[in-house]
Design a protein around this motif. Structure first.
Motif, short mmCIF file in Angstrom:
data_model
loop_
_atom_site.label_atom_id
_atom_site.label_comp_id
_atom_site.label_asym_id
_atom_site.label_seq_id
_atom_site.Cartn_x
_atom_site.Cartn_y
_atom_site.Cartn_z
N ALA A 104 38.05 43.95 13.91
CA ALA A 104 38.80 44.98 14.62
C ALA A 104 39.96 45.53 13.79
O ALA A 104 40.45 46.63 14.07
N GLY A 105 40.42 44.78 12.79
CA GLY A 105 41.55 45.25 11.99
C GLY A 105 41.72 44.41 10.75
O GLY A 105 41.35 43.23 10.73
N ILE A 106 42.26 45.03 9.71
CA ILE A 106 42.51 44.35 8.44
C ILE A 106 43.98 44.48 8.08
O ILE A 106 44.54 45.58 8.13
N ASP A 107 44.59 43.36 7.71
CA ASP A 107 45.96 43.36 7.19
C ASP A 107 45.86 42.97 5.71
O ASP A 107 45.78 41.80 5.38
N VAL A 276 17.87 63.88 15.70
CA VAL A 276 19.03 64.49 15.05
C VAL A 276 19.69 63.44 14.17
O VAL A 276 20.21 62.44 14.65
N ILE A 277 19.65 63.67 12.85
CA ILE A 277 20.32 62.80 11.90
C ILE A 277 21.60 63.52 11.49
O ILE A 277 21.58 64.42 10.66
N PRO A 278 22.72 63.16 12.09
CA PRO A 278 23.95 63.94 11.89
C PRO A 278 24.70 63.53 10.63
O PRO A 278 24.36 62.52 9.98
N PRO A 279 25.74 64.28 10.26
CA PRO A 279 26.62 63.84 9.17
C PRO A 279 27.21 62.47 9.46
O PRO A 279 27.37 62.07 10.61
N GLN A 280 27.56 61.77 8.39
CA GLN A 280 27.99 60.38 8.50
C GLN A 280 29.27 60.15 7.70
O GLN A 280 29.69 60.99 6.92
N SER A 281 29.85 58.97 7.90
CA SER A 281 31.02 58.53 7.14
C SER A 281 30.91 57.04 6.95
O SER A 281 29.99 56.39 7.45
N ALA A 282 31.88 56.48 6.23
CA ALA A 282 31.99 55.02 6.16
C ALA A 282 32.19 54.45 7.55
O ALA A 282 32.67 55.14 8.46
N GLY A 283 31.82 53.18 7.74
CA GLY A 283 31.96 52.53 9.03
C GLY A 283 33.38 52.54 9.55
O GLY A 283 34.36 52.66 8.80
N ARG A 284 33.52 52.40 10.86
CA ARG A 284 34.79 52.60 11.54
C ARG A 284 35.91 51.73 11.00
O ARG A 284 37.04 52.18 10.85
N ILE A 285 35.65 50.47 10.67
CA ILE A 285 36.71 49.59 10.20
C ILE A 285 37.31 50.10 8.89
O ILE A 285 38.51 49.96 8.64
#
Length: 425
Positions: A104-107, A276-285
């Motif tokens: 969920a989060g990185i420090d 539909v194969i939409p545009p993508q990005s890196a994963g949410r984290i």
């Protein structure tokens, strides 16, 4: 037999198992791997094999991993979901601690990862393999709710999207139209949409022969294009229409209720099944942690895969800015090992080892019909760029070569078995 078949088959097998030169193992250091797919599972398994004194923990929310490769064969009815589903017991047996939870989060300062369930894990080095995120909203009308009617089936997850698309194909009447919206580069698995077109066509030819496929593309060219189009003409004459961007193939808007794909010049295509194969990005984290740049992908040092934005975090797989290297499972597997070796070297105060990265991508386009592309890449000394090694790669030859196509289909099956064993121990 074509002369290049043995060479390319051996390269495919060797590249899966290839690993950077070993550096000295580090005692009791904590290597945390986030993400249990092609990059993360490969990293965890390799770390235990090559650096047995490292304490390796893998964080992955799904109890089993469903591969995107060979998912298209499920759509064709040639594989079942169980055939592409893999567990983590082999990694546990090798000594990897597997934590089923979501990061969920990185420090990066405290070197800690907070999990969705509240646990906080500390690390000495982090291997982050977050995969991709779908950019909902990049196509007007395409939301998470829309994906329940127009599946993307481009993130395996729990298999629901792939199962939904398969069911829609089965329920479509003979004579129906399957529409695909294909994104611009970069995106996960560049040849994947065209293998999908091929294997949907294989299913339709057998089960619904009066049906058609309309492929609307945001590009004017694609990976292994001539080979795919040769196969379509030979195997599925008159069934597949591919529309390039310059011919108004770029989808900009969708209407899920009506199953309409609308292109940038206002042409509305009503279809019976819409993938539909939409545009993508890196994963949410990766996005939430500030590791990605304004492209949505993570810039890294191409020798160590350490994120440019945070020390001690090595980002691998589809999430990175990878230059000429495709976002493929093979590249994720190959570069994961370099990232682990670089992390181990850094723990001892050393530099990343010399690097070479491999890609072999097989595509099934019909029964006993496979094609492939091979690449070899090297980063520069500073890790600022990566380039294909001159004269190192190639694609399958064109022409009426049934024995070559049959053998490449067999090589594809062997590749899948080899790489999944290399991932999951």
């Amino acid at each position: 037999m074509p002369r290049d078949l043995p060479r390319r088959g051996l390269l495919g097998a060797a590249a899966v198992l290839a690993a950077p030169a070993a550096v000295r193992a580090q005692g009791s250091a904590r290597l945390l791997v986030v993400g249990g797919g092609f990059g993360g599972a490969s990293a965890a398994n390799f770390a235990r094999r090559a650096f047995p004194r490292l304490e390796v923990t893998l964080v992955e929310p799904q109890p089993r991993f469903i591969t995107c490769p060979y998912g298209n064969r499920v759509l064709a009815g040639e594989r079942q979901m169980a055939d592409i589903t893999h567990g983590y017991d082999g990694l546990r047996a090798r000594g990897v601690r597997v934590v089923q939870d979501r990061a969920a989060g990185i420090d990066p300062v405290a070197r800690q990862v907070r999990l969705g369930g509240g646990e906080v894990l500390s690390y000495d080095r982090l291997i982050l393999s977050p995969g991709i995120a779908i950019r909902y909203g990049a196509l007007e009308g395409y939301t998470e709710a829309a994906a329940e009617r127009m599946p993307h089936a481009w993130i395996a997850g729990d298999g629901a999207q792939l199962t939904l698309l398969r069911r829609q194909l089965e329920e479509m009447p003979d004579g129906g139209v399957v529409g695909l919206a294909i994104p611009a580069n970069p995106f996960r698995c560049p040849p994947g949409p065209y293998e999908r077109i091929s294997l949907i066509a294989q299913y339709l030819r057998r089960a619904k022969p009066r049906s058609k496929i309309l492929a609307l593309d945001a590009k004017d060219a694609f990976s292994k294009q001539a080979l795919f189009q040769d196969a379509w003409a030979a195997l599925y004459p008159g069934m597949i229409e591919w529309v390039s961007a310059s011919n108004d193939g770029r989808v900009v808007r969708v209407d899920p209720a009506e199953r309409v794909l609308e292109t940038e010049f206002g042409t509305r295509h009503k279809v019976d099944v819409a993938n539909v194969i939409p545009p993508q990005s890196a994963g949410r984290i990766a996005l939430d942690s500030g590791l990605a740049d304004n492209t949505g992908w993570v810039p890294v040092n191409n020798r160590s895969f350490e994120a440019r934005a945070a020390a001690g975090i090595h980002v691998i797989g589809d999430a990175i800015v990878s230059g000429p290297m495709p976002k493929s499972g093979f590249v994720a597997n190959s570069t994961a090992k370099q990232a682990v070796a670089s992390a181990a070297a850094a723990l001892g105060g050393g530099a990343p080892p010399e690097a070479v990265y491999f890609n072999t991508c097989y595509s099934h386009v019909g029964e006993d019909y496979g094609i492939s592309v091979v690449n070899v890449f090297r980063p520069d000394a500073a890790g600022t760029a990566v380039a294909e090694v001159p004269n190192s790669g190639g694609v399958s030859p064109r022409g009426d070569l049934p024995e070559q196509r049959r053998l490449e289909a067999l090589y594809a099956d062997a590749w899948y078995g080899s790489i999944t064993r290399d991932m999951f121990g």
